[in-house]
Design an enzyme around this catalytic site. Structure first.
Site, PDB file in Angstrom:
ATOM      1  N   GLY A 217       8.444  16.178  87.579  1.00  0.00           N
ATOM      2  CA  GLY A 217       7.956  15.227  88.586  1.00  0.00           C
ATOM      3  C   GLY A 217       7.290  15.953  89.740  1.00  0.00           C
ATOM      4  O   GLY A 217       7.507  15.639  90.910  1.00  0.00           O
TER       5      GLY A 217
ATOM      6  N   LYS B  66      22.671   8.234  90.137  1.00  0.00           N
ATOM      7  CA  LYS B  66      22.790   9.448  90.954  1.00  0.00           C
ATOM      8  C   LYS B  66      24.243   9.954  90.981  1.00  0.00           C
ATOM      9  O   LYS B  66      24.485  11.150  91.117  1.00  0.00           O
ATOM     10  CB  LYS B  66      22.237   9.194  92.360  1.00  0.00           C
ATOM     11  CG  LYS B  66      20.710   9.020  92.370  1.00  0.00           C
ATOM     12  CD  LYS B  66      20.007  10.266  91.826  1.00  0.00           C
ATOM     13  CE  LYS B  66      18.499  10.168  91.845  1.00  0.00           C
ATOM     14  NZ  LYS B  66      17.815  11.370  91.350  1.00  0.00           N
TER      15      LYS B  66
ATOM     16  N   TYR C  55      20.932   2.180  90.508  1.00  0.00           N
ATOM     17  CA  TYR C  55      20.339   3.445  90.990  1.00  0.00           C
ATOM     18  C   TYR C  55      21.453   4.371  91.491  1.00  0.00           C
ATOM     19  O   TYR C  55      21.490   5.565  91.143  1.00  0.00           O
ATOM     20  CB  TYR C  55      19.318   3.193  92.106  1.00  0.00           C
ATOM     21  CG  TYR C  55      18.794   4.494  92.696  1.00  0.00           C
ATOM     22  CD1 TYR C  55      17.985   5.337  91.933  1.00  0.00           C
ATOM     23  CD2 TYR C  55      19.139   4.892  93.985  1.00  0.00           C
ATOM     24  CE1 TYR C  55      17.523   6.552  92.443  1.00  0.00           C
ATOM     25  CE2 TYR C  55      18.686   6.099  94.507  1.00  0.00           C
ATOM     26  CZ  TYR C  55      17.881   6.922  93.736  1.00  0.00           C
ATOM     27  OH  TYR C  55      17.429   8.129  94.236  1.00  0.00           O
TER      28      TYR C  55
ATOM     29  N   PRO D 247      19.635  14.246  98.904  1.00  0.00           N
ATOM     30  CA  PRO D 247      18.896  13.788 100.077  1.00  0.00           C
ATOM     31  C   PRO D 247      19.255  12.354 100.443  1.00  0.00           C
ATOM     32  O   PRO D 247      19.664  11.559  99.591  1.00  0.00           O
ATOM     33  CB  PRO D 247      17.421  13.854  99.631  1.00  0.00           C
ATOM     34  CG  PRO D 247      17.406  14.598  98.324  1.00  0.00           C
ATOM     35  CD  PRO D 247      18.758  14.392  97.723  1.00  0.00           C
TER      36      PRO D 247
ATOM     37  N   ARG E  84       3.485  13.185  84.612  1.00  0.00           N
ATOM     38  CA  ARG E  84       2.679  12.276  83.783  1.00  0.00           C
ATOM     39  C   ARG E  84       1.276  12.125  84.321  1.00  0.00           C
ATOM     40  O   ARG E  84       0.380  11.688  83.606  1.00  0.00           O
ATOM     41  CB  ARG E  84       3.339  10.891  83.758  1.00  0.00           C
ATOM     42  CG  ARG E  84       4.731  10.913  83.201  1.00  0.00           C
ATOM     43  CD  ARG E  84       5.345   9.536  83.210  1.00  0.00           C
ATOM     44  NE  ARG E  84       5.619   9.047  84.572  1.00  0.00           N
ATOM     45  CZ  ARG E  84       6.230   7.921  84.846  1.00  0.00           C
ATOM     46  NH1 ARG E  84       6.634   7.138  83.864  1.00  0.00           N
ATOM     47  NH2 ARG E  84       6.453   7.549  86.100  1.00  0.00           N
TER      48      ARG E  84
ATOM     49  N   SER F 278      21.414  12.430  95.099  1.00  0.00           N
ATOM     50  CA  SER F 278      21.109  11.572  96.252  1.00  0.00           C
ATOM     51  C   SER F 278      22.396  11.241  96.984  1.00  0.00           C
ATOM     52  O   SER F 278      23.485  11.216  96.381  1.00  0.00           O
ATOM     53  CB  SER F 278      20.465  10.267  95.774  1.00  0.00           C
ATOM     54  OG  SER F 278      20.371   9.335  96.839  1.00  0.00           O
TER      55      SER F 278
ATOM     56  N   ASP G 225       6.393  12.643  79.680  1.00  0.00           N
ATOM     57  CA  ASP G 225       7.315  11.700  80.296  1.00  0.00           C
ATOM     58  C   ASP G 225       8.725  12.184  79.941  1.00  0.00           C
ATOM     59  O   ASP G 225       9.020  12.385  78.754  1.00  0.00           O
ATOM     60  CB  ASP G 225       7.031  10.308  79.687  1.00  0.00           C
ATOM     61  CG  ASP G 225       7.841   9.194  80.315  1.00  0.00           C
ATOM     62  OD1 ASP G 225       9.037   9.411  80.589  1.00  0.00           O
ATOM     63  OD2 ASP G 225       7.279   8.104  80.511  1.00  0.00           O
TER      64      ASP G 225
HETATM   65  P1  NDP Z   1       8.168  10.033  94.242  1.00  0.00           P
HETATM   66  O1  NDP Z   1       7.980   8.673  93.662  1.00  0.00           O
HETATM   67  O2  NDP Z   1       7.250  10.465  95.325  1.00  0.00           O
HETATM   68  O3  NDP Z   1       8.167  11.129  93.097  1.00  0.00           O
HETATM   69  C1  NDP Z   1       8.849  10.908  91.892  1.00  0.00           C
HETATM   70  C2  NDP Z   1       8.342  11.894  90.864  1.00  0.00           C
HETATM   71  O4  NDP Z   1       9.058  11.696  89.641  1.00  0.00           O
HETATM   72  C3  NDP Z   1       6.868  11.668  90.559  1.00  0.00           C
HETATM   73  O5  NDP Z   1       6.252  12.907  90.307  1.00  0.00           O
HETATM   74  C4  NDP Z   1       6.946  10.829  89.298  1.00  0.00           C
HETATM   75  O6  NDP Z   1       5.795  10.898  88.491  1.00  0.00           O
HETATM   76  C5  NDP Z   1       8.109  11.496  88.601  1.00  0.00           C
HETATM   77  N1  NDP Z   1       8.612  10.666  87.524  1.00  0.00           N
HETATM   78  C6  NDP Z   1       9.156   9.447  87.581  1.00  0.00           C
HETATM   79  N2  NDP Z   1       9.444   8.996  86.360  1.00  0.00           N
HETATM   80  C7  NDP Z   1       9.054   9.974  85.505  1.00  0.00           C
HETATM   81  C8  NDP Z   1       9.089  10.103  84.097  1.00  0.00           C
HETATM   82  N3  NDP Z   1       9.580   9.139  83.310  1.00  0.00           N
HETATM   83  N4  NDP Z   1       8.606  11.230  83.531  1.00  0.00           N
HETATM   84  C9  NDP Z   1       8.108  12.212  84.322  1.00  0.00           C
HETATM   85  N5  NDP Z   1       8.040  12.150  85.644  1.00  0.00           N
HETATM   86  C10 NDP Z   1       8.518  11.025  86.229  1.00  0.00           C
HETATM   87  O7  NDP Z   1       9.680  10.048  94.775  1.00  0.00           O
HETATM   88  P2  NDP Z   1      10.573  11.231  95.365  1.00  0.00           P
HETATM   89  O8  NDP Z   1       9.819  12.488  95.489  1.00  0.00           O
HETATM   90  O9  NDP Z   1      11.240  10.691  96.551  1.00  0.00           O
HETATM   91  O10 NDP Z   1      11.673  11.352  94.201  1.00  0.00           O
HETATM   92  C11 NDP Z   1      12.003  12.568  93.574  1.00  0.00           C
HETATM   93  C12 NDP Z   1      13.490  12.587  93.276  1.00  0.00           C
HETATM   94  O11 NDP Z   1      14.203  12.533  94.498  1.00  0.00           O
HETATM   95  C13 NDP Z   1      13.981  11.395  92.453  1.00  0.00           C
HETATM   96  O12 NDP Z   1      14.916  11.866  91.508  1.00  0.00           O
HETATM   97  C14 NDP Z   1      14.670  10.510  93.487  1.00  0.00           C
HETATM   98  O13 NDP Z   1      15.667   9.710  92.919  1.00  0.00           O
HETATM   99  C15 NDP Z   1      15.226  11.563  94.408  1.00  0.00           C
HETATM  100  N6  NDP Z   1      15.572  11.126  95.757  1.00  0.00           N
HETATM  101  C16 NDP Z   1      14.634  10.558  96.557  1.00  0.00           C
HETATM  102  C17 NDP Z   1      14.981  10.176  97.835  1.00  0.00           C
HETATM  103  C18 NDP Z   1      14.035   9.496  98.743  1.00  0.00           C
HETATM  104  O14 NDP Z   1      14.478   8.865  99.721  1.00  0.00           O
HETATM  105  N7  NDP Z   1      12.719   9.590  98.538  1.00  0.00           N
HETATM  106  C19 NDP Z   1      16.336  10.422  98.351  1.00  0.00           C
HETATM  107  C20 NDP Z   1      17.243  11.013  97.392  1.00  0.00           C
HETATM  108  C21 NDP Z   1      16.857  11.365  96.160  1.00  0.00           C
HETATM  109  P3  NDP Z   1       4.743   9.681  88.375  1.00  0.00           P
HETATM  110  O15 NDP Z   1       3.870   9.816  89.586  1.00  0.00           O
HETATM  111  O16 NDP Z   1       4.077   9.958  87.069  1.00  0.00           O
HETATM  112  O17 NDP Z   1       5.558   8.416  88.388  1.00  0.00           O
HETATM  113  C1  8X3 Z   2      17.163   7.801  97.608  1.00  0.00           C
HETATM  114  C2  8X3 Z   2      17.727   7.563  98.958  1.00  0.00           C
HETATM  115  O1  8X3 Z   2      19.227   6.002 100.272  1.00  0.00           O
HETATM  116  O2  8X3 Z   2      17.249   5.061  99.242  1.00  0.00           O
HETATM  117  O3  8X3 Z   2      18.100   8.253  96.708  1.00  0.00           O
HETATM  118  O4  8X3 Z   2      19.112   5.682  97.900  1.00  0.00           O
HETATM  119  S1  8X3 Z   2      18.345   5.995  99.093  1.00  0.00           S
END
Ligand code: NDP
Ligand code: 8X3
Length: 248
Positions: A9, A153, A149, A179, A34, A136, A56
């Site tokens: 990702g 996590k 969700y 995070p 992707r 998370s 994916d």
């Molecule tokens: P983004 O949506 O900005 O990034 C998510 C990334 O994951 C993208 O690159 C996306 O690619 C990729 N992804 C999703 N589904 C797939 C898949 N099936 N195959 C390959 N790649 C995939 O969100 P974040 O950067 O915030 O999220 C990254 C991680 O951090 C996640 O695991 C999320 O749960 C976790 N997280 C996020 C928090 C937040 O508040 N933002 C807090 C805590 C944890 P594509 O663009 O192709 O969809």
């Molecule tokens: C992403 C942060 O608080 O929206 O994991 O679940 S929260």
């Protein structure tokens, strides 16, 4: 020889920030995702230090084939950052969408397991490696309407703890980053493209940014070999846990 980090990702948010941070710190990056256009942009930024793999994480066979296709000089992965993941929906469990649930479970749990299962054996045989999973605060305790969700996590936490036990006899290290609110594309995805609703998540609070989490990942990766950063909970200053956010 430069160390190699594989980041799932890597096209957005935390994954993209990790890719840039590790590149700047002297790593070579295997960027997976992707979105071909975004991966190509990263390749343009990093040149020979970036190798892209398009798959994916839910498609186990394609993911396995992609990882097996890595050229010999890209196979010695030192750091795996299991980042690809998402939330879909914010509704009471009794109103949840089956497709959203399946997508979250297949991506956040089963996808992470596939990549781990494929990469870690090489680390074991080389006697070297670090797995950094993006969990998370949502995995610590459920928050209102977070149900599935949060469960994914919580599973990432258990899977990470389990791996740490299973490799404790080796020099491998296993880190869980948890995070809180990070302003990325996360909420736009969660609310199926409702950008106004997504923006409201970050109103009245200075949220974290992807770079803050990338800093933590790099810190863990660069710690001395005898130091295993097992877990880090990283919150915005006015967030106390998954439920308590003080907005001004
Ligand atoms: P983004 O949506 O900005 O990034 C998510 C990334 O994951 C993208 O690159 C996306 O690619 C990729 N992804 C999703 N589904 C797939 C898949 N099936 N195959 C390959 N790649 C995939 O969100 P974040 O950067 O915030 O999220 C990254 C991680 O951090 C996640 O695991 C999320 O749960 C976790 N997280 C996020 C928090 C937040 O508040 N933002 C807090 C805590 C944890 P594509 O663009 O192709 O969809
Ligand atoms: C992403 C942060 O608080 O929206 O994991 O679940 S929260």
């Amino acid at each position: 020889m430069k160390p190699i980090a594989l980041i799932t990702g890597a096209t957005s948010g935390i994954g993209l920030a990790c890719a840039r941070k590790f590149l700047n710190a002297g790593y070579k990056i295997i960027a997976t995702g992707r979105n071909v256009a975004r991966l190509n942009e990263l390749k343009d930024e990093g040149g020979d230090d970036v190798y892209i793999l398009i798959f994916d994480v839910r498609d186990r066979e394609v993911a396995q084939m992609a990882l097996k296709s890595l050229p010999e000089n890209w196979q010695h992965i030192d750091v795996l950052i299991n980042n690809a993941g998402l939330a879909l929906g914010l509704d009471p469990e009794y109103k949840g969408d089956y497709n959203d649930w399946d997508t979250m479970i297949d991506t956040n749990i089963k996808g992470l397991l596939t990549i781990t299962r494929e990469i870690v054996p090489g680390m074991i045989s080389r006697n070297k490696g670090h797995i950094i999973n993006i969990g998370s605060v949502a995995g610590d305790a459920a928050y209102a309407n977070g149900n599935v969700y949060c469960a994914t996590k919580a599973a990432v936490k258990a899977i990470t703890d389990g791996l740490r036990i299973d490799v404790a006899h080796t020099p491998l290290r296993v880190t869980l980053l948890k995070p809180g609110l990070v302003e990325t594309n996360f909420s736009n995805v969660r609310f199926h493209g409702d950008d106004e609703r997504a923006d409201n998540v970050y109103k009245g609070i200075t949220p974290l940014v992807g770079d803050d989490i990338a800093d933590a990942a790099l810190y863990a990766a660069q710690a001395p070999a005898h130091v295993q950063i097992a877990e880090m909970l990283i919150l915005a200053t006015h967030q106390a846990n998954g439920s308590i956010i003080v907005r001004s």
